[in-house]
Design a protein around this motif. Sequence first.
Motif, mmCIF file in Angstrom:
data_model
loop_
_atom_site.group_PDB
_atom_site.id
_atom_site.type_symbol
_atom_site.label_atom_id
_atom_site.label_comp_id
_atom_site.label_asym_id
_atom_site.label_seq_id
_atom_site.Cartn_x
_atom_site.Cartn_y
_atom_site.Cartn_z
ATOM 1 N N HIS A 1 1.046 -1.225 0.138
ATOM 2 C CA HIS A 1 0.050 -0.026 0.168
ATOM 3 C C HIS A 1 0.875 1.353 -0.086
ATOM 4 N N THR A 2 2.233 1.259 0.349
ATOM 5 C CA THR A 2 2.979 2.478 0.465
ATOM 6 C C THR A 2 3.136 2.949 -0.741
ATOM 7 N N GLY A 3 3.146 2.384 -1.988
ATOM 8 C CA GLY A 3 3.427 2.979 -3.210
ATOM 9 C C GLY A 3 4.992 2.983 -3.426
ATOM 10 N N ILE A 4 5.546 2.459 -2.730
ATOM 11 C CA ILE A 4 7.247 2.579 -2.786
ATOM 12 C C ILE A 4 7.590 1.040 -3.150
ATOM 13 N N PRO A 5 8.176 0.718 -4.372
ATOM 14 C CA PRO A 5 8.447 -0.600 -4.767
ATOM 15 C C PRO A 5 9.544 -1.183 -3.721
ATOM 16 N N GLY A 6 9.007 -2.340 -3.371
ATOM 17 C CA GLY A 6 9.814 -3.241 -2.508
ATOM 18 C C GLY A 6 9.557 -2.900 -0.973
ATOM 19 N N TYR A 7 9.019 -1.952 -0.669
ATOM 20 C CA TYR A 7 8.518 -1.653 0.699
ATOM 21 C C TYR A 7 7.264 -2.197 1.164
ATOM 22 N N GLU A 8 7.509 -3.336 1.654
ATOM 23 C CA GLU A 8 6.087 -4.073 2.057
ATOM 24 C C GLU A 8 5.854 -4.199 3.634
ATOM 25 N N ALA A 9 4.949 -3.612 4.065
ATOM 26 C CA ALA A 9 4.811 -3.443 5.663
ATOM 27 C C ALA A 9 3.190 -3.310 6.031
ATOM 28 N N CYS A 10 3.039 -3.503 7.184
ATOM 29 C CA CYS A 10 1.623 -3.226 7.868
ATOM 30 C C CYS A 10 1.762 -2.119 8.872
ATOM 31 N N GLY A 11 0.740 -1.743 9.352
ATOM 32 C CA GLY A 11 0.644 -0.803 10.596
ATOM 33 C C GLY A 11 -0.696 -0.770 11.165
ATOM 34 N N ASP A 12 -0.480 -0.366 12.514
ATOM 35 C CA ASP A 12 -1.562 -0.604 13.543
ATOM 36 C C ASP A 12 -1.972 0.834 13.956
ATOM 37 N N TYR A 13 -3.131 0.989 14.540
ATOM 38 C CA TYR A 13 -3.608 1.812 15.201
ATOM 39 C C TYR A 13 -4.020 1.579 16.670
#
Length: 324
Positions: free
Chosen positions: A95-107
């Motif tokens: 979702h970041t739109g940065i190629p190769g940057y695969e991550a998740c995030g919390d609230y």
Amino acid sequence: MQGNERPASGAVLDEPTAADMEALFERLKNWDRWGDGDERAALNHQTAEHRAAAAALVVDGAVVSLGRDLPLQPSAETPFPAHHHMLAAGDAISHTGIPGYEACGDYVGTQVHGLGITHIDALSHMFVHGLMFGGRPGTEVRSDGAQANTVMTLADGLVGRGVLLDIPRARGVDFLDGAGTIGVADLEQAEADQGVTVGAGDFLVISTGRDARRTDARGNLDPIGAGLAGLHPECLPWLHERSISVLGSDGISDRMPLRTIPGWPFPIHQVGIVAIGLHLIDNLDLGPIAAACAERGRWSFLLAVNPLRIPGGTGCPVNPVAVL
């Protein structure tokens, strides 16, 4: 009762009157003790030497958390639980739109105070006759946060000697019931049984066996209906005389249901926080540390508490950690 004789451990104690509480509040007031504008209050009892001595208590390096899991489902203890949801999960790792940057995030968001979340109360949390510690008006806690006595007083963290007094152990029971009242005799009996003495600068932690009681109730513990054990107001002068820095409990230190003293429903919070200047830690999970202390025959330990740095905060969820 003769002279200075005190009721026995577990004895039924008389309830003070509103006039008694007013007099006690005035007698224990520390507002001018450490100078005008002071916000550390009872934390001033702790010195660098005290912290160094606490570090020397570490023997085997075992680490034990005193915090409860952040509750995410509503219950009688936490009707307004914490919020936790994913801002991005495994189904959207790109979702970041940065190629190769695969991550998740919390609230994560939560109410601070209450009967279920392990948290520390700043001195801006409680008021008596419209005033908080130091005589500052309650109007200094505004819709954009407290302007004084905030949790930022604890921004560098708390590190010192923790002392656990296990009251059910001293009484020979698994837990105190909802009408359980802890008096000075209980505190001193626990000291004698455990071979420990509460002193200046200590972080005093008092167990009522709340978690064992919850297990006995098969998880259905209603602190409003079934009550919580807590300290009798007669303990307040004792806490003041011992010059502790912080008071913690597996309950809220006050007894539930609310006391019937007019104007003084939470006397330990009202006098402890507002007059004495004690930071209170509520809703600790003390089963693991009680077991660790009993196994070692040692009831004092290095204790670290690190609140979030929340400008204007009247408290903060915490995960206190003991090192034995």
